[in-house]
Design a protein around this motif. Structure first.
Motif, PDB file in Angstrom:
ATOM      1  N   ASN A  81       0.822  -1.212   0.000  1.00 19.36           N
ATOM      2  CA  ASN A  81       0.000   0.000   0.000  1.00 19.36           C
ATOM      3  C   ASN A  81       0.858   1.266   0.000  1.00 19.36           C
ATOM      4  O   ASN A  81       0.596   2.208  -0.758  1.00 19.36           O
ATOM      5  CB  ASN A  81      -0.938  -0.002   1.210  1.00 19.36           C
ATOM      6  N   LEU A  82       1.883   1.309   0.842  1.00 21.53           N
ATOM      7  CA  LEU A  82       2.690   2.523   0.947  1.00 21.53           C
ATOM      8  C   LEU A  82       3.547   2.746  -0.302  1.00 21.53           C
ATOM      9  O   LEU A  82       3.632   3.866  -0.821  1.00 21.53           O
ATOM     10  CB  LEU A  82       3.577   2.459   2.189  1.00 21.53           C
TER      11      LEU A  82
ATOM     12  N   SER B   3       3.129   1.388  -3.392  1.00 20.78           N
ATOM     13  CA  SER B   3       2.320   1.606  -4.594  1.00 20.78           C
ATOM     14  C   SER B   3       1.717   3.004  -4.588  1.00 20.78           C
ATOM     15  O   SER B   3       1.589   3.646  -5.639  1.00 20.78           O
ATOM     16  CB  SER B   3       1.217   0.546  -4.707  1.00 20.78           C
ATOM     17  N   ASN B   4       1.371   3.533  -3.402  1.00 21.38           N
ATOM     18  CA  ASN B   4       0.910   4.927  -3.316  1.00 21.38           C
ATOM     19  C   ASN B   4       2.013   5.887  -3.747  1.00 21.38           C
ATOM     20  O   ASN B   4       1.758   6.868  -4.461  1.00 21.38           O
ATOM     21  CB  ASN B   4       0.480   5.257  -1.882  1.00 21.38           C
TER      22      ASN B   4
ATOM     23  N   LYS C  76       2.163   5.637  -7.458  1.00 16.42           N
ATOM     24  CA  LYS C  76       0.945   6.166  -8.076  1.00 16.42           C
ATOM     25  C   LYS C  76       0.907   7.692  -8.050  1.00 16.42           C
ATOM     26  O   LYS C  76       0.634   8.333  -9.076  1.00 16.42           O
ATOM     27  CB  LYS C  76      -0.287   5.609  -7.359  1.00 16.42           C
ATOM     28  N   TYR C  77       1.222   8.274  -6.905  1.00 19.15           N
ATOM     29  CA  TYR C  77       1.102   9.727  -6.775  1.00 19.15           C
ATOM     30  C   TYR C  77       2.299  10.491  -7.342  1.00 19.15           C
ATOM     31  O   TYR C  77       2.314  11.714  -7.316  1.00 19.15           O
ATOM     32  CB  TYR C  77       0.851  10.101  -5.318  1.00 19.15           C
TER      33      TYR C  77
ATOM     34  N   ARG D 207     -10.099  10.581   0.990  1.00 17.28           N
ATOM     35  CA  ARG D 207      -9.183  10.842  -0.115  1.00 17.28           C
ATOM     36  C   ARG D 207      -8.839  12.328  -0.155  1.00 17.28           C
ATOM     37  O   ARG D 207      -9.707  13.168   0.073  1.00 17.28           O
ATOM     38  CB  ARG D 207      -9.822  10.454  -1.462  1.00 17.28           C
TER      39      ARG D 207
ATOM     40  N   TYR E 269      -6.370  10.067  -9.621  1.00 16.17           N
ATOM     41  CA  TYR E 269      -5.629   8.919  -9.112  1.00 16.17           C
ATOM     42  C   TYR E 269      -6.630   7.891  -8.606  1.00 16.17           C
ATOM     43  O   TYR E 269      -7.393   8.167  -7.682  1.00 16.17           O
ATOM     44  CB  TYR E 269      -4.684   9.331  -7.972  1.00 16.17           C
TER      45      TYR E 269
ATOM     46  N   GLY F 285      -8.389   4.597  -6.863  1.00 15.03           N
ATOM     47  CA  GLY F 285      -8.302   4.060  -5.509  1.00 15.03           C
ATOM     48  C   GLY F 285      -9.620   4.220  -4.783  1.00 15.03           C
ATOM     49  O   GLY F 285     -10.496   4.980  -5.208  1.00 15.03           O
TER      50      GLY F 285
ATOM     51  N   GLY G 271      -6.764   1.975   1.511  1.00 16.61           N
ATOM     52  CA  GLY G 271      -5.396   1.488   1.640  1.00 16.61           C
ATOM     53  C   GLY G 271      -4.660   1.995   2.860  1.00 16.61           C
ATOM     54  O   GLY G 271      -4.054   1.215   3.606  1.00 16.61           O
ATOM     55  N   LEU G 272      -4.690   3.299   3.110  1.00 13.99           N
ATOM     56  CA  LEU G 272      -3.957   3.851   4.247  1.00 13.99           C
ATOM     57  C   LEU G 272      -4.634   3.529   5.576  1.00 13.99           C
ATOM     58  O   LEU G 272      -3.967   3.387   6.601  1.00 13.99           O
ATOM     59  CB  LEU G 272      -3.785   5.360   4.095  1.00 13.99           C
TER      60      LEU G 272
END
Length: 223
Positions: A120-121, A123-124, A127-128, A173, A180, A182, A186-187
């Motif tokens: 999660n961390l 891939s974030n 992604k961002y 979010r 983005y 999602g 996730g977080l």
């Protein structure tokens, strides 16, 4: 709340399958009789059902995090991170990702859950930063007398720290789903897993200047 989320998520699957299935049938058997607007509306329904299906899957995973007994064992954190980065790289084949990972301490954790934290961390972070020329993801660790602290820094869009308290809430979010993808779970899942291990999670960031996420794990975990 966990039991409610689990049961509701299961109950939502059947009607969602019906919606998706009948849309497919309608498109397959009656597409020629629909005008352009009608086809577009069906595409919207199909996309929405897929988004809801992903949301249900994430909700189920989130509820399981609190229900599953921890299977604690000692692992090399570098091996776990390396495995995670390979998986993420496969998900972003067209994106240049520069990983900078220092030596990380061995830890005693639930391997499957801790892998989800890194997925999660990291891939974030990718992604961002996907709209930059390349993604730069830096991972390092430090320690206190009682804890190991892991740091994940990226060169992405960052966030306004004024709203940082929302980051780890369910369905929260700070960036639009159009920009983005999602579901906003996730977080929240990261926080739940880390807290179950006796640690904490927090973040720092500035708009346009990337984000830095931290989580701690006790050196001598209970159980």
């Amino acid at each position: 709340l966990e039991s409610f989320s689990y049961s509701v998520s299961h109950d939502l699957r059947a009607p969602l399958r019906h919606i998706s299935g009948f849309v497919d049938l309608l498109v397959k058997k009656n597409r020629a009789g629909l005008d352009e607007k009608g086809v577009r509306y069906l595409d919207y329904i199909k996309e929405a059902s897929q988004e809801m299906s992903q949301l249900i899957d994430d909700l189920l995973r989130f509820s399981r995090v609190g229900r599953t007994e921890l299977q604690m064992a000692s692992f090399e954190m570098n091996n776990l991170v390396e495995e995670t980065t390979r998986a993420i790289q496969e998900d972003y084949p067209d994106q240049e990702i520069r990983w900078e990972i220092t030596s990380l301490p061995p830890v005693t954790v639930d391997y499957g859950l801790m892998r989800q934290v890194w997925i999660n961390l990291l891939s974030n972070a990718v992604k961002y930063s996907s709209k930059k020329a390349y993604s730069l993801v830096q991972v390092e660790a430090s320690e206190t007398s009682a804890n190991y602290i892991f740091k994940i820094q990226d060169n992405g869009v960052g966030f306004d720290e004024k709203y940082g308290h929302k980051l780890f809430g369910t369905f929260q979010r700070l960036h639009s789903a159009e920009d983005y993808e999602g579901t906003g779970i996730g977080l929240a899942m990261v926080r739940r897993i880390v807290v179950r291990h006796g640690g904490e999670v927090w973040a720092e960031g500035k708009i346009g200047e990337g984000a830095t996420f931290y989580f701690s794990l006790p050196k001598n975990p209970k159980g």
